[in-house]
Write a protein that holds these residues in place. Sequence first.
Motif, mmCIF file in Angstrom:
data_model
loop_
_atom_site.group_PDB
_atom_site.id
_atom_site.type_symbol
_atom_site.label_atom_id
_atom_site.label_comp_id
_atom_site.label_asym_id
_atom_site.label_seq_id
_atom_site.Cartn_x
_atom_site.Cartn_y
_atom_site.Cartn_z
ATOM 1 N N ARG A 68 -7.406 -14.908 -2.252
ATOM 2 C CA ARG A 68 -6.552 -15.985 -1.773
ATOM 3 C C ARG A 68 -6.496 -15.920 -0.250
ATOM 4 N NH1 ARG A 68 -2.891 -18.041 -5.291
ATOM 5 N NH2 ARG A 68 -2.778 -19.667 -3.690
ATOM 6 N N VAL A 69 -6.162 -17.053 0.388
ATOM 7 C CA VAL A 69 -6.130 -17.111 1.852
ATOM 8 C C VAL A 69 -4.812 -17.714 2.322
ATOM 9 C CG1 VAL A 69 -8.638 -17.265 2.059
ATOM 10 C CG2 VAL A 69 -7.287 -19.373 1.900
ATOM 11 N N LEU A 70 -4.560 -17.541 3.626
ATOM 12 C CA LEU A 70 -3.395 -18.143 4.298
ATOM 13 C C LEU A 70 -2.089 -17.759 3.604
ATOM 14 C CD1 LEU A 70 -4.903 -21.685 4.971
ATOM 15 C CD2 LEU A 70 -4.705 -19.782 6.587
ATOM 16 N N ARG A 71 -1.958 -16.478 3.287
ATOM 17 C CA ARG A 71 -0.772 -16.018 2.576
ATOM 18 C C ARG A 71 0.310 -15.487 3.517
ATOM 19 N NH1 ARG A 71 -2.329 -15.289 -2.864
ATOM 20 N NH2 ARG A 71 -0.098 -15.040 -3.301
ATOM 21 N N GLY A 72 -0.031 -15.294 4.821
ATOM 22 C CA GLY A 72 0.989 -14.955 5.800
ATOM 23 C C GLY A 72 1.546 -13.547 5.724
ATOM 24 N N HIS A 73 0.716 -12.524 5.386
ATOM 25 C CA HIS A 73 1.179 -11.141 5.320
ATOM 26 C C HIS A 73 0.636 -10.366 6.516
ATOM 27 C CE1 HIS A 73 2.511 -12.138 1.360
ATOM 28 N NE2 HIS A 73 1.289 -12.226 0.856
ATOM 29 N N GLU A 74 1.521 -9.894 7.377
ATOM 30 C CA GLU A 74 1.060 -9.166 8.560
ATOM 31 C C GLU A 74 0.673 -7.732 8.215
ATOM 32 O OE1 GLU A 74 2.551 -8.007 13.079
ATOM 33 O OE2 GLU A 74 3.814 -9.208 11.758
ATOM 34 N N LYS A 75 1.444 -7.084 7.319
ATOM 35 C CA LYS A 75 1.180 -5.697 6.946
ATOM 36 C C LYS A 75 1.183 -5.573 5.432
ATOM 37 C CE LYS A 75 3.176 -3.526 11.065
ATOM 38 N NZ LYS A 75 4.188 -2.548 11.564
ATOM 39 N N ARG A 76 0.547 -4.501 4.958
ATOM 40 C CA ARG A 76 0.526 -4.209 3.547
ATOM 41 C C ARG A 76 1.399 -2.987 3.262
ATOM 42 N NH1 ARG A 76 -2.363 -6.448 6.605
ATOM 43 N NH2 ARG A 76 -3.657 -4.592 6.906
ATOM 44 N N GLU A 77 2.035 -2.985 2.111
ATOM 45 C CA GLU A 77 2.797 -1.832 1.638
ATOM 46 C C GLU A 77 2.074 -1.286 0.404
ATOM 47 O OE1 GLU A 77 5.295 -0.495 3.134
ATOM 48 O OE2 GLU A 77 5.578 -2.059 4.652
ATOM 49 N N LEU A 78 1.484 -0.109 0.545
ATOM 50 C CA LEU A 78 0.666 0.442 -0.526
ATOM 51 C C LEU A 78 1.437 1.399 -1.424
ATOM 52 C CD1 LEU A 78 -1.561 -0.668 1.429
ATOM 53 C CD2 LEU A 78 -2.979 1.245 0.688
ATOM 54 N N ASP A 79 2.654 1.749 -1.057
ATOM 55 C CA ASP A 79 3.375 2.788 -1.781
ATOM 56 C C ASP A 79 3.714 2.337 -3.202
ATOM 57 O OD1 ASP A 79 5.231 1.018 -0.151
ATOM 58 O OD2 ASP A 79 6.672 1.981 -1.493
ATOM 59 N N VAL A 80 3.736 3.315 -4.090
ATOM 60 C CA VAL A 80 4.137 3.095 -5.478
ATOM 61 C C VAL A 80 5.059 4.243 -5.879
ATOM 62 C CG1 VAL A 80 2.018 1.873 -6.113
ATOM 63 C CG2 VAL A 80 2.148 4.357 -6.415
ATOM 64 N N SER A 81 5.751 4.086 -6.974
ATOM 65 C CA SER A 81 6.578 5.154 -7.524
ATOM 66 C C SER A 81 6.323 5.226 -9.020
ATOM 67 C CB SER A 81 8.060 4.889 -7.251
ATOM 68 O OG SER A 81 8.860 5.949 -7.758
ATOM 69 N N LEU A 82 6.026 6.428 -9.496
ATOM 70 C CA LEU A 82 5.737 6.637 -10.912
ATOM 71 C C LEU A 82 6.570 7.807 -11.423
ATOM 72 C CD1 LEU A 82 1.857 6.291 -10.706
ATOM 73 C CD2 LEU A 82 3.377 4.725 -11.929
ATOM 74 N N ALA A 357 -5.615 -6.896 2.184
ATOM 75 C CA ALA A 357 -5.485 -7.916 3.227
ATOM 76 C C ALA A 357 -6.457 -9.065 2.989
ATOM 77 C CB ALA A 357 -5.722 -7.291 4.603
ATOM 78 N N LEU A 358 -7.686 -8.727 2.644
ATOM 79 C CA LEU A 358 -8.700 -9.754 2.443
ATOM 80 C C LEU A 358 -8.489 -10.550 1.154
ATOM 81 C CD1 LEU A 358 -11.808 -7.759 3.694
ATOM 82 C CD2 LEU A 358 -10.663 -9.661 4.850
ATOM 83 N N CYS A 359 -7.690 -10.005 0.234
ATOM 84 C CA CYS A 359 -7.337 -10.744 -0.982
ATOM 85 C C CYS A 359 -6.052 -11.547 -0.807
ATOM 86 C CB CYS A 359 -7.171 -9.780 -2.155
ATOM 87 S SG CYS A 359 -8.730 -9.185 -2.844
#
Length: 376
Positions: A68-82, A357-359
């Motif tokens: 998808r494009v033009l989603r407006g996300h400056e940073k990614r949050e990769l953290d998860v909790s399990l 980011a590219l997705c």
Amino acid sequence: MGTDMHALGADPAARPGPADPLNLREFQAAAKSTVDPVYYDYLAGGAWDEVTLRDNEAAFGRLSLLPRVLRGHEKRELDVSLFGCPASSPVLISPTAFHRLVHPEGERATARAAAATGTIMVVSMAATVAVGDIAAAAREAAPEGGPALWFQLYLQPDREVTEALVARATAAGARALVVTVDSPVFGTHERDRRNGFLDLPAGMACENMRGLPGGEPDAVRPIAMSPRICWADVDWLRRSTSLPVLLKGVVHPEDARLALRHGVDGLVLSNHGGRQLDTVPATIDLLPDIVAAVGGRIPVILDGGVRRGTDVVKALALGASAVGIGRPVLWGLAVDGERGVRRVLDLLRDEVDTALALCGAASPRDLTPDLVRGRP
């Protein structure tokens, strides 16, 4: 024509040296040139014709990402909790045996790298360092948060032995039990037979099996595989511990549904890296059916064939809560000890970040099945 890197502010001084691996495949090549060929074959090999071993990786290449494009996300949050364990990315260290075959510090170095990068490490029951010592090494690297360790377990026919193993793991601070259920007997590894690799070298042992009930105080018991292990043993374990219990090696949707009925807390979708029954499908091909079978009620962690950040994104988009990597960790360990493992984890994390980011995704939680084409 591509954009000039200097125009984007890239720092030439930050480039890796010519001998510094740039990706997991280059770590594999470097490890192969470093490790004793007999031990490398043990780590790299699979069962019989190694069909599943090859297909675990090839299956990811049959899938495409539709971003998808033009989603407006400056940073990614990769953290998860399990299960109450925070992790800096959705990539876990899967249980692999015998780390000291490739580096003198073995699992200690792996644990320090995991703790330093905020990665959950699943300690193998067949580790060449005892779980308590692994936990101590992890605490050295991350004293504030403590180790995010889980313990992998083969249910033993003698329940007293299993109880002792669970007690040791619990005392060491393990936060979950990962029960491998796809091994009623050992798979056949023709590479090892050809090489005559039948036992660990002198001075090395499965340290978690030392001093268990029914043996001499310092004796190392063999790990017993048993075809008689069944769901009743899972029920017994569930009653015997307060730790979350995950089953590793469930590949059939009906077994996933049975796991729910037996109170299992999570699944690790795994075909044992192609080391048990050959010709089992690639885990990424099985993922949609397993995810559908559990219906979001418990986490599903995919294990098998992950070599790129795009592989991680495909698995997450198809419903995995996280993925595990096994052999790449050993490649990093063989090449450069703790630093090598950290480099492997950092490389993969950076690739996941870029792929997200590219997705057009801000976090793993934004990924949906429609981003993947060629699904089985």
